[in-house]
Write a protein that holds these residues in place. Structure first.
Motif, PDB file in Angstrom:
ATOM      1  N   UNK A  49       0.900  -1.322  -0.018  1.00 39.94           N
ATOM      2  CA  UNK A  49      -0.124   0.004  -0.012  1.00 39.94           C
ATOM      3  C   UNK A  49       0.890   1.140  -0.031  1.00 39.94           C
ATOM      4  N   UNK A  50       1.809   1.282  -0.782  1.00 39.97           N
ATOM      5  CA  UNK A  50       2.687   2.255  -0.902  1.00 39.97           C
ATOM      6  C   UNK A  50       1.925   3.982  -1.223  1.00 39.97           C
ATOM      7  N   UNK A  51       2.284   4.682  -0.678  1.00 37.49           N
ATOM      8  CA  UNK A  51       1.843   6.160  -0.790  1.00 37.49           C
ATOM      9  C   UNK A  51       2.334   6.976  -2.261  1.00 37.49           C
ATOM     10  N   UNK A  52       3.767   6.559  -2.390  1.00 35.28           N
ATOM     11  CA  UNK A  52       4.470   7.163  -3.607  1.00 35.28           C
ATOM     12  C   UNK A  52       5.097   5.812  -4.127  1.00 35.28           C
ATOM     13  N   UNK A  53       5.023   5.612  -5.425  1.00 37.01           N
ATOM     14  CA  UNK A  53       5.929   4.420  -5.969  1.00 37.01           C
ATOM     15  C   UNK A  53       6.509   5.047  -7.414  1.00 37.01           C
ATOM     16  N   UNK A  54       7.828   5.110  -7.497  1.00 33.60           N
ATOM     17  CA  UNK A  54       8.680   5.471  -8.587  1.00 33.60           C
ATOM     18  C   UNK A  54       8.905   4.152  -9.314  1.00 33.60           C
ATOM     19  N   UNK A  55       8.849   4.248 -10.574  1.00 29.59           N
ATOM     20  CA  UNK A  55       9.428   3.045 -11.627  1.00 29.59           C
ATOM     21  C   UNK A  55      10.190   3.668 -12.510  1.00 29.59           C
TER      22      UNK A  55
END
Length: 309
Positions: A49-55
């Motif tokens: 349940x990430x709040x911010x996720x970078x790829x």
């Protein structure tokens, strides 16, 4: 050496409180429905349940769109490097944020000679500023997702230049991504320059098992201050994030050949009074043994200026 406690997490972050930020190098999300489904269902949402996720290494073009339910439309930088590259950032819908930039970093003159052709090997990044979560004000946390391509020359110089120059004017900064600089083999001189830029690298486990390297990093602009710290440094620490957890989450090649990196910002950091320069001023006065009734305008003005970021 990292300033925070680290450990590997294999069972997910669950319902831990705080601002949860993660990143993974996906090695292409184009036309791969199974990989997208695993990434969304297992790693980004249900398990963490990430709040911010970078790829990074999305390999997206301007025509690609991947929407994750419960998240804002992603911020993307689609420029590709010889078939690879690309950055995307997903932010949960209950979080308010401001877009700062999605761009490629142009190396300043100090680094152009060692970087070679900056048009061929630029740093890709997306920069946002988080301002509110669950109706709770946040002290303007800057989150930057960064990608340095593996065939760029002198990645270490490029990384230092980015932190020192592009991120110099910001407080409360978390920079994370694939920088293709192996933390295990980087020189002591490189590490000293990172510390001088006031960033700490908080990941200390292998992030690419196939090569045994630590090339996915999280840099946080927050250091414990020594007694001889300057007044400006003391005031600045009052608006810096506090990391309660960070580490590497094993993905067992279900997404790519990189593991997932993450950090969690202390939920107490969301207190509204941390946004108030007056509170920073009085806290500083108390730490210096000065009575609150004593007015020192220069210090208050400094606290007010730093609290803006």
């Amino acid at each position: 050496m990292s300033i925070y406690k680290h450990y590997d997490v294999s069972r997910g972050l669950g319902k831990r409180k705080g601002l949860k930020i993660g990143h993974i190098n996906a090695q292409s999300l184009r036309a791969d429905g199974d990989k997208r489904d695993r990434l969304e269902r297992i790693y980004i949402k249900a398990q963490n349940n990430f709040d911010i996720f970078g790829i990074t290494e999305t390999w997206f073009t301007d025509n690609d769109t991947w929407i994750i339910d419960g998240y804002h439309k992603p911020e993307v930088e689609c420029r590709r490097f010889r078939g690879g590259g690309g950055v995307a950032v997903y932010v949960r819908k209950d979080i308010k944020y401001e877009w700062i930039s999605s761009d490629t970093y142009s190396y300043d003159e100090e680094f152009v000679d060692c970087m070679g052709d900056e048009d061929e090997h630029p740093i890709q990044y997306i920069h946002i500023k988080v301002t509110e979560k669950d109706d709770t004000p946040i002290t303007h946390i800057h989150v930057v997702v960064i990608y340095i391509p593996p065939d760029a020359t002198q990645q270490q110089h490029a990384l230092i230049g980015f932190l020192q120059n592009k991120m110099h004017d910001y407080n409360n900064v978390v920079v994370l991504g694939d920088v293709n600089v192996d933390a295990y083999t980087s020189s002591s001189k490189h590490n000293e320059k990172i510390e001088k830029s006031k960033f700490g690298q908080i990941i200390d486990s292998v992030t690419r098992p196939s090569s045994g390297t630590l090339i996915d990093h999280i840099y946080v602009k927050a250091f414990p201050l020594p007694n001889q710290a300057t007044l400006a440094e003391r005031v600045a620490t009052m608006v810096k994030p506090y990391i309660t957890e960070s580490g590497v989450m094993l993905t067992n090649n279900h997404v790519g050949d990189h593991d997932l990196i993450f950090c969690v910002i202390d939920p107490d950091y969301y207190r509204e009074n941390l946004c108030d320069p007056r509170q920073a001023y009085f806290t500083l006065m108390k730490s210096m043994g000065v009575h609150e009734d004593v007015a020192i305008p220069d210090i208050y003005n400094l606290a007010q200026r730093l609290a803006r970021y």
